[in-house]
Design a protein around this motif. Structure first.
Motif, PDB file in Angstrom:
ATOM      1  N   ALA A  88       0.804  -1.224   0.000  1.00 49.41           N
ATOM      2  CA  ALA A  88       0.000   0.000   0.000  1.00 49.41           C
ATOM      3  C   ALA A  88       0.832   1.267   0.000  1.00 49.41           C
ATOM      4  O   ALA A  88       0.287   2.356  -0.213  1.00 49.41           O
TER       5      ALA A  88
ATOM      6  N   ARG B 174      -5.861   7.786  -1.682  1.00 54.19           N
ATOM      7  CA  ARG B 174      -7.109   7.139  -2.129  1.00 54.19           C
ATOM      8  C   ARG B 174      -6.828   5.741  -2.682  1.00 54.19           C
ATOM      9  O   ARG B 174      -7.557   4.786  -2.386  1.00 54.19           O
ATOM     10  N   GLN B 175      -5.788   5.604  -3.487  1.00 54.06           N
ATOM     11  CA  GLN B 175      -5.419   4.286  -4.007  1.00 54.06           C
ATOM     12  C   GLN B 175      -4.907   3.380  -2.896  1.00 54.06           C
ATOM     13  O   GLN B 175      -5.155   2.171  -2.900  1.00 54.06           O
ATOM     14  N   THR B 176      -4.206   3.951  -1.946  1.00 48.24           N
ATOM     15  CA  THR B 176      -3.666   3.161  -0.835  1.00 48.24           C
ATOM     16  C   THR B 176      -4.770   2.497  -0.027  1.00 48.24           C
ATOM     17  O   THR B 176      -4.613   1.358   0.433  1.00 48.24           O
ATOM     18  N   LEU B 177      -5.889   3.175   0.159  1.00 47.16           N
ATOM     19  CA  LEU B 177      -6.973   2.624   0.962  1.00 47.16           C
ATOM     20  C   LEU B 177      -7.497   1.324   0.370  1.00 47.16           C
ATOM     21  O   LEU B 177      -7.682   0.321   1.082  1.00 47.16           O
ATOM     22  N   SER B 178      -7.742   1.319  -0.936  1.00 45.90           N
ATOM     23  CA  SER B 178      -8.269   0.106  -1.563  1.00 45.90           C
ATOM     24  C   SER B 178      -7.242  -1.011  -1.573  1.00 45.90           C
ATOM     25  O   SER B 178      -7.571  -2.179  -1.322  1.00 45.90           O
ATOM     26  N   ILE B 179      -5.976  -0.679  -1.825  1.00 42.71           N
ATOM     27  CA  ILE B 179      -4.929  -1.703  -1.829  1.00 42.71           C
ATOM     28  C   ILE B 179      -4.747  -2.281  -0.430  1.00 42.71           C
ATOM     29  O   ILE B 179      -4.584  -3.500  -0.263  1.00 42.71           O
TER      30      ILE B 179
ATOM     31  N   LEU C  28      -6.961  -2.546   1.954  1.00 46.00           N
ATOM     32  CA  LEU C  28      -8.091  -3.425   2.279  1.00 46.00           C
ATOM     33  C   LEU C  28      -7.925  -4.791   1.621  1.00 46.00           C
ATOM     34  O   LEU C  28      -8.175  -5.829   2.248  1.00 46.00           O
ATOM     35  N   ILE C  29      -7.488  -4.803   0.376  1.00 41.20           N
ATOM     36  CA  ILE C  29      -7.265  -6.078  -0.325  1.00 41.20           C
ATOM     37  C   ILE C  29      -6.170  -6.882   0.362  1.00 41.20           C
ATOM     38  O   ILE C  29      -6.311  -8.092   0.601  1.00 41.20           O
TER      39      ILE C  29
ATOM     40  N   GLY D  15     -17.348  -4.921   1.958  1.00 38.26           N
ATOM     41  CA  GLY D  15     -17.840  -3.791   1.175  1.00 38.26           C
ATOM     42  C   GLY D  15     -18.219  -2.615   2.049  1.00 38.26           C
ATOM     43  O   GLY D  15     -17.939  -1.455   1.713  1.00 38.26           O
TER      44      GLY D  15
ATOM     45  N   GLY E 137     -15.129  -0.862   3.114  1.00 35.89           N
ATOM     46  CA  GLY E 137     -14.635  -0.019   2.026  1.00 35.89           C
ATOM     47  C   GLY E 137     -15.411   1.282   1.912  1.00 35.89           C
ATOM     48  O   GLY E 137     -14.826   2.348   1.694  1.00 35.89           O
TER      49      GLY E 137
ATOM     50  N   ALA F 131     -14.033   5.136   2.417  1.00 32.68           N
ATOM     51  CA  ALA F 131     -14.254   6.187   1.420  1.00 32.68           C
ATOM     52  C   ALA F 131     -14.882   7.424   2.048  1.00 32.68           C
ATOM     53  O   ALA F 131     -14.518   8.558   1.712  1.00 32.68           O
TER      54      ALA F 131
END
Length: 274
Positions: free
Chosen positions: A147, A198-203, A205-206, A244, A247, A251
């Motif tokens: 991340a 913003r990209q770090t948050l989704s990565i 979580l994955i 979900g 996530g 956001a």
């Protein structure tokens, strides 16, 4: 000579504010509600073993996660997720600011950074597990290892792209290096930094889920795999729904923080549009 002034009181248009709020709420909830209705009708007319209806998943959600599992699995996962995000942002911004400011260091580290960025973080899980052990620290390190890159690279680009004229102006006003970084460089790079966050948050979580699927006996990822292996389909889907919701929560929190951090940036764009 007597001058008479009058004050015009313009009433607040409360109805328009509430109408706008209702319109935004309808747009935000309209499609999810419509999809739930279609899903419920489809699940009733053509019930499937591996695709239960929303009411079945809702019942499994309450039975599974509202209780001891929330404290045993959900809270530890969220704690590791938040810690991984904070470390990724902190290390990424600090290292990115240093690399972006020093030209020779940037040229030296760019090939190495591009190499390590290309390595999928899940491939490093066995190595990290051997070096650190199957602990919570291992899971946090896995999150940070994947991340950190959006924040780090966006910070480097943002710092490097700071207007040279503004930097010379800051030097002419005898600002120290630390003051230039704090009051000029980091604010100028903050739009790109926030885009990286913003990209770090989704990565993150994955990677939280993936790290818990290996070498773990608790957590959201572990529970989802456990339900899948034991053919507890509704419970498995309830875990996916919970992810979900996590996530969406991330956001919402990020949107609030971004509006505060980039208040000046959004204000400038609105003035330019106007």
């Amino acid at each position: 000579m007597t001058l008479y002034t009058s004050t015009v009181v313009v009433p607040r248009q409360r109805s328009r504010v509430w109408a706008k709020l209702g319109e935004n709420t309808a747009f935000a909830l309209g499609l999810p509600v419509l999809l739930l209705i279609i899903w419920g009708i489809w699940g009733t007319l053509a019930p499937g073993k591996f695709f239960p209806g929303p009411l079945t998943i809702l019942d499994a959600f309450v039975q599974t996660w509202v209780g001891p599992a929330f404290f045993a699995d959900v809270l530890p996962s969220l704690g590791r997720l938040v810690l991984g995000i904070l470390l990724s942002v902190a290390v990424g911004v600090i290292a990115g600011a240093i690399i972006g400011r020093v030209r020779w260091l940037r040229e030296l580290t760019t090939p190495v950074l591009e190499f390590f960025r290309a390595i999928p973080p899940p491939a490093l899980i066995p190595i990290i597990a051997v070096l650190i052990g199957a602990t919570d620290s291992m899971k946090v390190v896995v999150i940070v290892a994947g991340a950190i890159w959006p924040v780090l690279l966006n910070t480097i680009d943002g710092v490097k792209a700071t207007d040279s004229v503004m930097q010379e102006t800051a030097r002419s006003f005898s600002l120290s290096r630390a003051e230039r970084v704090r009051y000029l460089i980091l604010p100028a790079a903050s739009p790109r930094i926030m885009a990286g966050v913003r990209q770090t948050l989704s990565i993150a979580l994955i990677l939280m889920v993936i790290s818990e699927m290996f070498y773990s006996s608790s957590g959201l990822g572990y529970r989802i795999v456990f339900f899948q292996r034991n053919y507890l389909v509704a419970e498995m889907w309830s875990g996916i729904v919970l992810l979900g919701l996590v996530g969406v929560l991330l956001a919402v929190v990020f949107g609030f923080v971004e509006r505060r951090v980039l208040r000046w940036y959004h204000g400038t764009r609105e003035v330019e549009r106007g």
